[in-house]
Every structure is written in C-alpha cells, then in structure tokens.
Design a protein around this motif. Structure first.
Motif, PDB file in Angstrom:
ATOM      1  N   ARG A  70       0.842  -1.195   0.000  1.00 20.87           N
ATOM      2  CA  ARG A  70       0.000   0.000   0.000  1.00 20.87           C
ATOM      3  C   ARG A  70       0.876   1.242   0.000  1.00 20.87           C
ATOM      4  N   SER A  71       0.419   2.248  -0.734  1.00 19.21           N
ATOM      5  CA  SER A  71       1.132   3.518  -0.780  1.00 19.21           C
ATOM      6  C   SER A  71       0.136   4.648  -0.574  1.00 19.21           C
ATOM      7  N   PRO A  72       0.459   5.627   0.275  1.00 16.77           N
ATOM      8  CA  PRO A  72      -0.476   6.732   0.513  1.00 16.77           C
ATOM      9  C   PRO A  72      -0.678   7.629  -0.692  1.00 16.77           C
ATOM     10  N   VAL A  73       0.204   7.503  -1.707  1.00 19.04           N
ATOM     11  CA  VAL A  73       0.092   8.372  -2.881  1.00 19.04           C
ATOM     12  C   VAL A  73      -0.432   7.625  -4.098  1.00 19.04           C
ATOM     13  N   GLY A  74      -0.951   6.411  -3.896  1.00 19.00           N
ATOM     14  CA  GLY A  74      -1.531   5.686  -5.019  1.00 19.00           C
ATOM     15  C   GLY A  74      -0.720   4.461  -5.372  1.00 19.00           C
ATOM     16  N   PRO A  75      -0.954   3.909  -6.585  1.00 21.25           N
ATOM     17  CA  PRO A  75      -0.272   2.678  -6.991  1.00 21.25           C
ATOM     18  C   PRO A  75       1.228   2.875  -7.052  1.00 21.25           C
ATOM     19  N   HIS A  76       1.962   1.847  -6.614  1.00 20.13           N
ATOM     20  CA  HIS A  76       3.414   1.937  -6.609  1.00 20.13           C
ATOM     21  C   HIS A  76       3.993   1.000  -7.648  1.00 20.13           C
ATOM     22  N   LEU A  77       4.876   1.522  -8.471  1.00 19.53           N
ATOM     23  CA  LEU A  77       5.561   0.725  -9.475  1.00 19.53           C
ATOM     24  C   LEU A  77       7.045   1.035  -9.350  1.00 19.53           C
ATOM     25  N   GLY A  78       7.843   0.014  -9.061  1.00 20.03           N
ATOM     26  CA  GLY A  78       9.270   0.224  -8.878  1.00 20.03           C
ATOM     27  C   GLY A  78       9.939   0.801 -10.108  1.00 20.03           C
ATOM     28  N   HIS A  79      11.132   1.371  -9.912  1.00 20.88           N
ATOM     29  CA  HIS A  79      11.794   2.052 -11.031  1.00 20.88           C
ATOM     30  C   HIS A  79      12.215   1.078 -12.122  1.00 20.88           C
ATOM     31  N   VAL A  80      12.527  -0.180 -11.772  1.00 22.20           N
ATOM     32  CA  VAL A  80      12.916  -1.149 -12.787  1.00 22.20           C
ATOM     33  C   VAL A  80      11.719  -1.487 -13.679  1.00 22.20           C
ATOM     34  N   ALA A  81      10.588  -1.814 -13.054  1.00 21.24           N
ATOM     35  CA  ALA A  81       9.387  -2.121 -13.836  1.00 21.24           C
ATOM     36  C   ALA A  81       8.965  -0.921 -14.673  1.00 21.24           C
ATOM     37  N   HIS A  82       9.031   0.255 -14.089  1.00 21.19           N
ATOM     38  CA  HIS A  82       8.641   1.466 -14.817  1.00 21.19           C
ATOM     39  C   HIS A  82       9.529   1.674 -16.043  1.00 21.19           C
ATOM     40  N   ALA A  83      10.828   1.453 -15.881  1.00 18.50           N
ATOM     41  CA  ALA A  83      11.762   1.666 -16.989  1.00 18.50           C
ATOM     42  C   ALA A  83      11.541   0.659 -18.110  1.00 18.50           C
ATOM     43  N   VAL A  84      11.379  -0.612 -17.764  1.00 18.21           N
ATOM     44  CA  VAL A  84      11.245  -1.610 -18.828  1.00 18.21           C
ATOM     45  C   VAL A  84       9.910  -1.479 -19.546  1.00 18.21           C
ATOM     46  N   ILE A  85       8.853  -1.053 -18.843  1.00 16.32           N
ATOM     47  CA  ILE A  85       7.566  -0.836 -19.499  1.00 16.32           C
ATOM     48  C   ILE A  85       7.702   0.191 -20.616  1.00 16.32           C
ATOM     49  N   HIS A  86       8.480   1.232 -20.368  1.00 16.39           N
ATOM     50  CA  HIS A  86       8.606   2.300 -21.344  1.00 16.39           C
ATOM     51  C   HIS A  86       9.656   2.033 -22.422  1.00 16.39           C
ATOM     52  N   HIS A  87      10.614   1.167 -22.161  1.00 12.45           N
ATOM     53  CA  HIS A  87      11.722   1.028 -23.099  1.00 12.45           C
ATOM     54  C   HIS A  87      11.886  -0.354 -23.713  1.00 12.45           C
ATOM     55  N   SER A  88      11.266  -1.383 -23.165  1.00 13.18           N
ATOM     56  CA  SER A  88      11.423  -2.717 -23.738  1.00 13.18           C
ATOM     57  C   SER A  88      10.657  -2.825 -25.051  1.00 13.18           C
ATOM     58  N   PRO A  89      11.297  -3.329 -26.121  1.00 15.31           N
ATOM     59  CA  PRO A  89      10.577  -3.549 -27.372  1.00 15.31           C
ATOM     60  C   PRO A  89       9.701  -4.803 -27.320  1.00 15.31           C
ATOM     61  N   ALA A  90       9.980  -5.679 -26.379  1.00 16.50           N
ATOM     62  CA  ALA A  90       9.198  -6.920 -26.234  1.00 16.50           C
ATOM     63  C   ALA A  90       8.010  -6.677 -25.320  1.00 16.50           C
ATOM     64  N   PRO A  91       6.983  -7.521 -25.406  1.00 23.20           N
ATOM     65  CA  PRO A  91       5.905  -7.454 -24.415  1.00 23.20           C
ATOM     66  C   PRO A  91       6.470  -7.604 -23.012  1.00 23.20           C
ATOM     67  N   VAL A  92       5.893  -6.879 -22.059  1.00 18.07           N
ATOM     68  CA  VAL A  92       6.364  -6.906 -20.677  1.00 18.07           C
ATOM     69  C   VAL A  92       5.244  -7.415 -19.765  1.00 18.07           C
ATOM     70  N   ALA A  93       5.539  -8.476 -19.026  1.00 12.37           N
ATOM     71  CA  ALA A  93       4.602  -8.989 -18.029  1.00 12.37           C
ATOM     72  C   ALA A  93       5.044  -8.495 -16.660  1.00 12.37           C
ATOM     73  N   VAL A  94       4.125  -7.842 -15.947  1.00 13.72           N
ATOM     74  CA  VAL A  94       4.401  -7.366 -14.591  1.00 13.72           C
ATOM     75  C   VAL A  94       3.604  -8.232 -13.627  1.00 13.72           C
ATOM     76  N   VAL A  95       4.313  -8.920 -12.739  1.00 18.48           N
ATOM     77  CA  VAL A  95       3.686  -9.897 -11.850  1.00 18.48           C
ATOM     78  C   VAL A  95       3.779  -9.398 -10.406  1.00 18.48           C
ATOM     79  N   PRO A  96       2.658  -9.187  -9.737  1.00 17.60           N
ATOM     80  CA  PRO A  96       2.702  -8.749  -8.341  1.00 17.60           C
ATOM     81  C   PRO A  96       3.074  -9.900  -7.405  1.00 17.60           C
ATOM     82  N   PHE A  97       3.812  -9.580  -6.349  1.00 16.43           N
ATOM     83  CA  PHE A  97       4.137 -10.581  -5.343  1.00 16.43           C
ATOM     84  C   PHE A  97       4.345  -9.866  -4.006  1.00 16.43           C
ATOM     85  N   GLU A  98       4.207 -10.621  -2.917  1.00 15.90           N
ATOM     86  CA  GLU A  98       4.322 -10.038  -1.581  1.00 15.90           C
ATOM     87  C   GLU A  98       5.797  -9.801  -1.249  1.00 15.90           C
TER      88      GLU A  98
END
Length: 290
Positions: free
Chosen positions: A262-290
């Motif tokens: 949980r984050s008080p400012v909304g959904p949290h996406l780490g910097h690695v996931a954020h970077a690959v979403i924007h720059h990977s030419p391949a499809p990106v699967a983001v998997v949540p885990f505890e």
C-alpha cells in the motif's frame, strides 16, 4: 468465476496487438478470452464530441470486429465481449483482478498518449493483484517466440527478495510455449566497499560468485518443478533496468515483478518495472508478489 484472459480494448493498433497476443495466451491456458472496453466520455480536444449512443455503437462494433479477427486466428477459442462504464483505471483493475492474465496495449516512452497508455495502464499495472502484460503494436502478432517478435522469455529477479509468484509465472510461460527461459539478476557492489571492489579484482570476483551462487540457489527448486524448461542464469554487474531492456531486444517476453504494498500516494511501481515498461521492445509482463 471461470478462469479467463482479459484484454482492455480501444481503437489503437496496440490494442489489436494485445488482443492477438492474449488470444495465444488464452489458447495455451485453455481458457476463454474476454474483450472489454470501458466507456468514458472523451476529455481531449482531439477527440470529436459524439453522442453517448454513437460511442456505444462505435465500440460495440470494435469489440465484435476484434472478436471475429481473434476467432479467425484462433479457431475454436471461446471469446466474450463487454462494454463497461466508469473510470477506466478502476474498471480495468477490477477486471484484471478476476483474470488469470490481463493484456493491454502499450506505446512506450515518447508515443502518442492514448486510452491504454500513460496513467491508465500504469494505474492498472500498479494496482492489479494478477499479472498484467503490456504489448506494443510491432512486438507481437501471436505471442512470444513468433517471427520477428523475438524468441525466449527473459525474467528479471532480485535474489534478495523471495518472489515465488514471479518465478511460477515465468516458468509456466516457458513450459507452455516451449521457450528457453533466461533469468537475469543484476548486482552492484555495496557503497560500503567504496573503491575497494574497483581496485581489488578479487573483491569484485568474490561478490560476483556470491551473486551467481545466490541466483542458482533461488532457481534450483523451480528447475526441479519444470525439468523440461531450458533455463540459463546470468548474474550481471550494473543497473537492472538497463540489463533487462538490453536482454529484451531479442526476447519474445520480458517478465518483471512488482511488490504488492500500500502507498499513501496511489499505486506503486518500482523504477525497474517502470523503466522496462517504457523502453522494452518486447511485451512486458508485470507480476505482483508479496
């Protein structure tokens, strides 16, 4: 609810690519494919102001046409459609939480912002409790390992964090697709080492061995669970995001994790996931885990 794969639809080429990618995923999982469009009133000057009735008809036509296209590509696949109303991030997140996998179109960094990119897609990826895959228009026509889309699956892991759901997803995808799984762990010397690791090669090589051994220990149980999957492991020095984006250039799918918190400012996406979403030419699967 019956297991299924969900696709968020709009009129972009990326959305169609997402539907085709998801169709293969649904076929591999042997589950139905669900196409959903969320009806929101246009809020940008570039979008013509149409009546609510015209918008409904327009997007119902889109859903029918996409369903027909998918059935042509994947005969026998059970395809359903839905017109939902509300705020797109909330509606798509709710739909994602009921699906085995949710697939969205993505233009990446620098593209024209559309319905399923920017705040909407990032909100879904950051909040969903189930895996979400983002697909480019040119990255996949029928899934990982197809044609010019690249081949193999790349998985980014951090050996300091237990991530069983992430490993389970990646190994499952590799097994279903009969693709090689390349597992990458990036590491850097702790600041506590200062210049020692640079000046003394023995220190650096020792840290490298520790990273390699830790990665092997993490993966070993999953090799036993999926003996047919071809696996390679690589511990590399440097920023994780750069290593994964580079690896994704020849891959059919890149898999990364997102810690559920949980984050008080909304959904949290780490910097690695954020970077690959924007720059990977391949499809990106983001998997949540505890």
């Amino acid at each position: 609810m019956t297991p299924h794969v969900t696709v968020g639809m709009d009129e972009s080429p990326e959305s169609l690519a997402a539907a085709l990618w998801a169709a293969e995923e649904a076929s591999l999982l042997d589950v139905p494919l669900h196409l959903i469009h969320v009806e929101e009133w246009p809020v940008t000057a570039e979008v013509p102001v149409l009546s609510a009735e015209s918008l409904v008809e327009r997007y119902e036509t889109l859903l029918r046409a996409t369903a027909d296209r998918v059935r042509d590509v994947r005969p026998g696949l059970d395809v359903t459609t839905e017109m939902a109303r509300g705020r797109a991030p909330a509606e798509l997140t709710a739909a994602a939480n009921e699906a085995e996998v949710t697939v969205l179109g993505s233009r990446g960094l620098g593209g024209v912002v559309g319905f399923l990119i920017g705040s909407v897609s990032l909100a879904v990826v950051g909040r969903a409790r189930r895996p979400v895959v983002l697909v480019r228009s040119g990255s996949a026509s029928s899934g990982a390992g197809s044609g010019d889309a690249g081949s193999g699956i790349v998985l980014g892991v951090d050996i300091e964090q237990p991530c069983d759901p992430l490993l389970a997803f990646a190994f499952g995808e590799a097994a279903r697709r009969d693709e090689e799984l390349r597992i990458v762990h990036s590491w850097s010397p702790s600041p506590a080492y200062g210049y020692t690791a640079i000046l003394d090669p023995g220190v650096g090589s020792g840290l490298g061995r520790k990273a390699t051994e830790g990665l092997a220990e993490m993966v070993r149980p999953w090799r036993s669970k999926f003996p047919a999957v071809r696996v390679t492991e690589q511990a590399v020095v440097g920023p994780a995001a750069a290593a994964l984006v580079d690896a994704s250039r020849s891959a059919g799918l890149l898999v990364v994790g997102r810690r559920s918190r949980r984050s008080p400012v909304g959904p949290h996406l780490g910097h690695v996931a954020h970077a690959v979403i924007h720059h990977s030419p391949a499809p990106v699967a983001v998997v949540p885990f505890e």
